[in-house]
Design an enzyme around this catalytic site. Structure first.
Site, PDB file in Angstrom:
ATOM      1  N   GLY A 106      55.852  14.382  56.355  1.00  0.00           N
ATOM      2  CA  GLY A 106      55.656  12.953  56.174  1.00  0.00           C
ATOM      3  C   GLY A 106      56.576  12.334  55.148  1.00  0.00           C
TER       4      GLY A 106
ATOM      5  N   GLY B 294      53.383  14.703  48.135  1.00  0.00           N
ATOM      6  CA  GLY B 294      53.639  15.679  49.184  1.00  0.00           C
ATOM      7  C   GLY B 294      52.912  16.975  48.908  1.00  0.00           C
TER       8      GLY B 294
ATOM      9  CD  GLU C  80      52.165  14.175  54.610  1.00  0.00           C
ATOM     10  OE1 GLU C  80      52.512  13.459  55.563  1.00  0.00           O
ATOM     11  OE2 GLU C  80      52.843  15.134  54.232  1.00  0.00           O
TER      12      GLU C  80
ATOM     13  N   GLY D 238      52.460  20.877  48.104  1.00  0.00           N
ATOM     14  CA  GLY D 238      53.208  21.882  47.357  1.00  0.00           C
ATOM     15  C   GLY D 238      53.008  21.831  45.862  1.00  0.00           C
TER      16      GLY D 238
ATOM     17  CE  LYS E  56      66.642  32.236  46.612  1.00  0.00           C
ATOM     18  NZ  LYS E  56      65.644  33.142  47.155  1.00  0.00           N
TER      19      LYS E  56
ATOM     20  CG  ASN F 177      57.937  24.636  54.793  1.00  0.00           C
ATOM     21  OD1 ASN F 177      57.978  25.815  55.158  1.00  0.00           O
ATOM     22  ND2 ASN F 177      57.677  24.287  53.553  1.00  0.00           N
TER      23      ASN F 177
END
Lengths: 505, 505
Positions: A382, A263, A288, A265, A402, A378
């Site tokens: 996919g 993916g 993708e 990122g 965090k 977001n």
């Protein structure tokens, strides 16, 4: 210039300014724009639209491949041009409007938008705006750094605006493979049986009469905003590599594994980056989006071939890629996202898919999209296409966010994008949970033991034990299951409130 | 008898008693048994196993196609034979043990079990036990009223026990189409492009040396336990028929619609039954189970062809079906569940899928499996295979259960099997919510207005409005989202507690 970039002479008089082209787009229309993970978006017409919206009512439904770069979603959202948006976005301003209920956002599996368009289940595309490298002698459109939904938008739209981006080298020609499934009920098997296989054309074949305007641009794609690998993402990569190596030794995978998907990122990119030093050979990708890690794997000789729908790179790698296309072209292909993400192909090839979770629960359900269960980050993108049809579906996340106030492993995810049925492996920096063939209670024990941060491990174990006392295939205390999310919202941390220190006697 | 039913002479001496055959199954083994939605299960060996378990330790992993009839799961559960069970079940006793954590139940998409077996990701099948009509001259096994996973179990197992059921007429021969996908990485497209198409063999082709025992049985399948249509299921059918008719008029569907799938059970059966009186013509089914409604549609001339993995009928229709196989055989095919439920085929054909929800939430997420979010009912079955890849994914449910104390439309489902991405249409007796192309806030308004029972409508609207005040793409009050389920558990109703009546002055 026109001759090289617009090879069909009768289209030369279609060249207009961005403002003139944008005038084809009217209030209330549905517009399909190119762009997938910041790559290959159109660079001028969107801004002309935003300018016009300052002086006249102009609200549209905006469809793309996936996320746009160049602040297009921000500028269009600020100008209030976007009434409806699909199927994916990643812009902070647009996200704010979506979460305020001001923009209707339809979050879709990226393989599905075009099926719905084709069958008339979504409003038809009035105008397509597609970035191109050039237009062929027959009027075919040669896309740039992404295909996404551009080919289908151009085929289905009544009018097409082509943005020819002079910053995109002509050497991109030949990198694309454009194929459309045959219409139902006459649809045939998609003939693709290997990532490197060509099944279509190197351009989008449309009737040139539909090309209503051509705009010249000269602007780069926005660079990837993935962060470089860090200690924790490297640990995640290490756990996954170790696991895959054990699978190879057990004879369940070959040393070239199965085709890989990762993916968009930071974490997924880092995991692939970790394979540069792995013993795996002759890897293939069927993904993708191709990120820096793909180029590194190609350069390191680890990766034999990569197929995707877009190329999204950091600034330095982007320049290296565009300047050395001859070296990469024989080992890369860009396809429509319907094909890069198609269930038929994915199930056939049997991928190892690596996607990022926002949070996972102890039973292996995954939230990829909704912060706190309510606010869109977001979109599912996919990840559902890939996880559902994978040979091995891996989800990665750091165990906390965090500064430790959020545990990424929770009793129950507050929003489900991927159910336990579609999640085989969860990896955090602490370890890997192999959930294959396990029942939910077994899944919980291994997720808590291997993936949770130590500061949350006992709390999760305590929840699980108390839930089991009430029975069930998937034990939960429904009144407490989402209390960690409420705690974070109300107190800023999922850590339990500490009892006030005893007063000195 | 043997000559007709066991046509390979050298197998005649393999005929043994059920007890002798069951002796091949040892403690700790993985056993794959035929049976799918109560059809075509083996009828004697399971009971022999249960008898043996009374005198010696005998715990197995039991895999099937889907649910078994003849109380097999009950008897095996009571005898404590089942340590691990997949991928589906529907027996009350076994369910109790699953929910008590005494049996590990792996709830799977029905298309996936075989992929995982083949790739070594599940423990290998030691012994397959398969019901058959006959064994061919080459040793091929002719299944009975279901295929399910039987073909793959027989191919993958080390040893095969065949139960030849003399109650199953020989005329069932020719009803089956057995196809296996080519092994990865050499897998080719599955050549199926129409429900009626044959792509395989009419028997399971195995090495006859693997047939270790043959047992003769003479027992019927358990009848379907679907209830006949009632007022509410007829209203559901009516709403869906009206909707489909509007889609035909709008040109989005042809009068023969798209191939239909309907899940097992009362409501889906009733919805198909409702099509007997519809104007749709030349319908086709590509489903996993054929119920009474299929036979009715065939008899009424509405249905041109039906493909599935099993036939599960009520007593009267079962006898009519088996006595008139010549009439039905050219219009029916039974396939392995991997093929009946295969994402590649489903996406290619573009089905209208009709599956039953236990509960839906206002945003269109569906719980198909977990009562109260914790306790397993049956399993996800094929609903995920079908809903994800559908042309039009429909979920049906009555709006309330338990005399109104449970609303089937809730603020948040307590367990997610199908995410909003995979749910196009929700129908209850009150109406139909068309969720295509809608954002979550729009989905909520239409689900509440069209599907919720009037007594819960205002409560849902109130929840939604208060949630929206806190923002988000999918507004929720996390501390309250599952309170309806807690209320039902604690107070026996999702209805709000009424304030105590004011004391008379």
């Amino acid at each position: 210039m026109d001759k090289e970039r617009i090879r069909l002479a009768r289209l030369h008089d279609k060249v207009v300014s961005a403002d003139e082209a944008a005038a084809l787009i009217r209030d209330g229309m549905t517009v399909g724009m190119s762009g997938f993970t910041r790559a290959g978006d159109c660079k001028e017409v969107p801004f002309a639209l935003a300018r016009r919206a300052a002086t006249e009512p102009l609200r549209i439904t905006l469809m793309t491949g996936a996320s746009l770069g160049n602040d297009i979603d921000r500028v269009l959202a600020e100008a209030d041009v976007i009434a409806r948006r699909l199927p994916f976005q990643s812009d902070a301003t647009l996200r704010r409007k979506i979460n305020a209920g001001e923009v209707m956002f339809i979050d879709q599996h990226l393989s599905e938008t075009v099926e719905q368009l084709r069958s008339g289940q979504l409003a038809p595309v009035d105008v397509a705006v597609v970035e191109a490298v050039a237009i062929t002698e027959q009027g075919g459109i040669i896309p740039s750094t992404s295909v996404g939904n551009s080919a289908s938008f151009a085929m289905l739209a009544r009018k097409v605006i082509v943005e020819i981006n002079l910053n995109m080298p002509l050497e991109l020609e030949g990198l694309h493979d454009i194929y459309f499934p045959v219409q139902r009920p006459y649809r045939q098997p998609i003939p693709l049986i290997a990532p490197a296989q060509r099944i279509g054309l190197p351009y989008i074949p449309i009737d040139p009469e539909k090309i209503a305007a051509i705009v010249f641009t000269a602007k780069d794609d926005s660079p990837s905003n993935a962060l470089p690998p860090d200690a924790e993402t490297s640990q995640i990569a290490g756990h996954l590599n170790d696991f895959l190596l054990r699978e190879v030794r057990a004879g369940r995978l070959s040393p070239s594994l199965q085709p890989l998907q990762a993916g968009i990122g930071t974490i997924a990119n880092a995991v692939l980056h970790g394979m540069v030093e792995s013993p795996f050979r002759e890897l293939q990708m069927y993904s993708e989006v191709l990120q820096d890690s793909t180029i590194e794997l190609l350069d390191a000789g680890r990766l034999a071939f990569a197929s995707a729908s877009s190329v999204t790179l950091t600034r330095a790698v982007y320049q290296r890629f565009l300047s050395n296309l001859d070296r990469y072209r024989s080992r890369l292909l860009l396809r429509p996202q319907e094909i890069s993400n198609h269930p038929e192909i994915l199930r056939r090839l049997g991928l190892i898919t690596i996607n990022t979770a926002l949070e996972c629960d102890i039973y292996g359900n995954v939230n990829s999209t909704h912060v706190g269960g309510t606010h869109m980050m977001n979109g599912i993108g996919g990840s559902g296409d890939f996880a559902r049809n994978a040979h091995l579906s891996v989800f990665v996340t750091k165990s906390v966010a965090k500064g430790g106030d959020i545990s990424s492993i929770v009793p129950m995810v507050a929003h489900v994008d991927h159910t336990e049925h579609d999640v085989d492996i969860i990896v955090t920096e602490h370890g890997l949970a192999d959930l294959r063939g396990l029942a939910p209670r077994e899944r919980a024990r291994t997720v808590i033991a291997n993936c949770a941060d130590p500061q949350y491990r006992e709390l999760l174990g305590d929840y699980f034990r108390r839930a089991c006392a009430h029975g069930g295939q998937t034990p939960h205390l429904v009144e407490e299951a989402l209390s960690w999310h409420a705690d974070f919202r109300d107190r800023g941390t999922m850590q339990p409130a500490r009892p006030a220190p005893a007063l000195a006697a």
